[in-house]
Design a protein around this motif. Structure first.
Motif, PDB file in Angstrom:
ATOM      1  N   ASN A   6      46.441 -28.593  90.932  1.00 52.31           N
ATOM      2  CA  ASN A   6      47.525 -28.909  92.402  1.00 52.31           C
ATOM      3  C   ASN A   6      49.147 -27.539  92.039  1.00 52.31           C
ATOM      4  N   SER A  61      42.539 -22.647  94.030  1.00 57.05           N
ATOM      5  CA  SER A  61      42.022 -24.105  93.905  1.00 57.05           C
ATOM      6  C   SER A  61      40.976 -23.802  92.855  1.00 57.05           C
ATOM      7  N   ARG A  75      50.139 -25.270  94.456  1.00 54.51           N
ATOM      8  CA  ARG A  75      51.487 -24.463  95.065  1.00 54.51           C
ATOM      9  C   ARG A  75      52.273 -23.366  95.025  1.00 54.51           C
TER      10      ARG A  75
END
Length: 501
Positions: free
Chosen positions: A482, A455, A486
């Motif tokens: 983001n 992150s 994933r």
């Protein structure tokens, strides 16, 4: 009296009819006996056949035998620093390498022993003649600056690797700028030699240098993009696409270094595959890991300019690094990077760039940013191959690639080299900077299990202009997109798997 001699000549043929007969006769003769010998198609620098000018007295092209002699000359060029790469290696290493890289061969093996066999000392006992020649296409991009000292080694390795991959499968793009030594002159020589075997190459040189007030990252991004110009030109003009990009800095690679990086890149369908590069640390008195401004582990933490056991903060990565096993990372470059070209061809069309500072993006290296963009594009399968250790000068090269010594008399060992069932039995494999012919282990052939990215990533920015010694702003933990977190960020989107594995 007999008839005069002229009586036997008959009547003269009209001039017009004689010309017509002559033209018809000439056409007939030209059909049967062409003026020029039939020669095989032989092109260089990706010149379309239609663009060749026809000449009444064409230049005689080299025969296949002459081209073979030129290729033999080029592939036997003696490098200066890396000449011991594959000399006097363990017989078992020869066998391992021949088997491992056989699927990369880009040409059909000749009836006699191939150059690949002679390079690695193999007698074709492994059935490689039955392999179908690979048509996988490679684009080599190289940036050079004041590189006179390393060019002979770089090109000697390049010729050998291209001979294995297949000259017809290789395109080399070199962009040199601002050199003050004889780099430009030496490049002209190698340009001519490369073209003599029909290997496609574009060498572009420039006197441009970074101005005193030009942003360093913006300048470096432009220089790297300049080496990529032919990649897009070939796509636009001739609809030619490449399957793998090999981007090289001014380093000293061995033949099997490049082959291993290509092998691991395709074996794992990796977006970016890097080596490990080293510099000499005066205070420690030993080589240490070099490119820590770019390299980040899978947790986003910067690697350290330290001896090998303290490079990674991520414990699992550190253990794999010390065992010479491939490692997933968040970003890396490290002298040579093998790139999946798909993000360059497809939207959003990644390219080297500087940070979008006005949007709050950390001013990282152009190589860090392209790794971030690969994550964003869904090509986040980024890995480092610790086996491939690179140096930028002779001093470090000799330390990280020591000569294999005969320890039998010194330490009482009865056998040199690893055993087939346990390569780690080689006593010299216990040292990190061991001989170049370190035997492969089974774990090195296992595909990596890629996981989504972190992150946050550690970033030490370089915002200022002018000649600075390093990053000039406080480091931060930068939040990543983001998309990189994933699961589909590490899916295989472009299948480049090596056949016969």
């Amino acid at each position: 009296m007999g008839k005069p001699a002229g009586a036997f000549r008959g009547r003269r043929i009209p001039t017009a009819l004689a010309l017509a007969i002559g033209v018809l006769f000439g056409i007939l003769v030209s059909r049967i006996f062409p003026w020029t010998a039939t020669m095989p198609a032989w092109r260089s620098n990706h010149i379309p056949p239609k663009s060749h000018q026809q000449s009444r007295q064409p230049i005689q092209l080299p025969t296949l035998e002459q081209r073979r002699r030129v290729m033999t000359l080029l592939t036997s060029l003696t490098p200066h620093y890396t000449k011991e790469c594959t000399r006097n290696a363990q017989p078992l290493y020869f066998q391992q390498v021949a088997d491992r890289y056989a699927p990369l061969i880009g040409h059909k093996a000749p009836s006699s022993g191939s150059w690949f066999s002679s390079l690695f000392g193999d007698d074709d006992s492994h059935g490689r003649r039955d392999l179908i020649a690979s048509d996988h296409k490679y684009f080599f991009a190289i940036n050079l600056y004041n590189s006179f000292d390393i060019i002979p080694d770089l090109f000697a390795t390049l010729f050998r690797v291209a001979a294995i991959l297949g000259y017809h499968n290789v395109f080399v793009s070199i962009y040199e700028n601002g050199s003050t030594d004889q780099t430009k002159a030496l490049l002209r020589i190698f340009d001519a030699l490369t073209r003599s075997v029909g290997m496609r190459i574009t060498i572009r040189t420039s006197m441009r240098t970074r101005g005193a007030f030009n942003h360093r990252i913006e300048y470096l991004a432009e220089v790297r993009n300049a080496a990529f110009v032919p990649l897009h030109e070939l796509r636009d003009s001739e609809n030619e696409y490449f399957d793998t990009i090999v981007f090289m800095n001014d380093i000293l690679p061995c033949i099997d270094d490049l082959l291993e990086l290509i092998y691991q890149s395709r074996r794992n369908n990796a977006g970016i595959t890097c080596a490990a590069d080293y510099m000499y640390h005066e205070e420690i008195g030993s080589p240490v890991f070099y490119d820590n401004w770019v390299a980040r582990d899978i947790n986003g933490t910067a690697l350290e300019n330290a001896p090998f056991e303290r490079i990674f903060h991520h414990q699992d990565s550190s253990q794999r690094f010390q065992r010479h096993l491939p490692i997933q990372v968040q970003s890396c470059w490290n002298g040579i990077a093998i790139l999946d070209p798909a993000p360059f061809y497809s939207p959003p069309h990644v390219r080297f760039r500087m940070a979008r500072i006005t949007e709050g993006e950390c001013s990282a290296s152009e190589c860090s940013l392209i790794c971030n963009d690969y994550w964003e594009a869904g090509y986040g399968r980024i890995m480092m191959v610790p086996r491939v250790k690179l140096a930028y000068d002779r001093k470090v090269y000799d330390i990280i690639h020591p000569a294999r010594r005969n320890l039998t008399a010194i330490r009482g060992y009865a056998r040199m080299g690893g055993l087939p069932d346990d390569p780690r039995t080689d006593p010299q494999d216990r040292a990190w900077f061991g001989p170049h012919d370190r035997l492969f282990t089974e774990e090195e052939n296992e595909p990596l299990n890629f996981v989504p990215g972190p992150s946050h990533v550690w970033c030490w920015g370089w915002d200022g202009a002018g000649d600075l010694d390093g990053p000039d702003v406080d480091p931060i933990w930068e939040h990543m997109s983001n998309k990189s977190m994933r699961a589909d960020a590490v899916l295989v989107r472009h299948n480049r798997t090596i056949p016969n594995i």
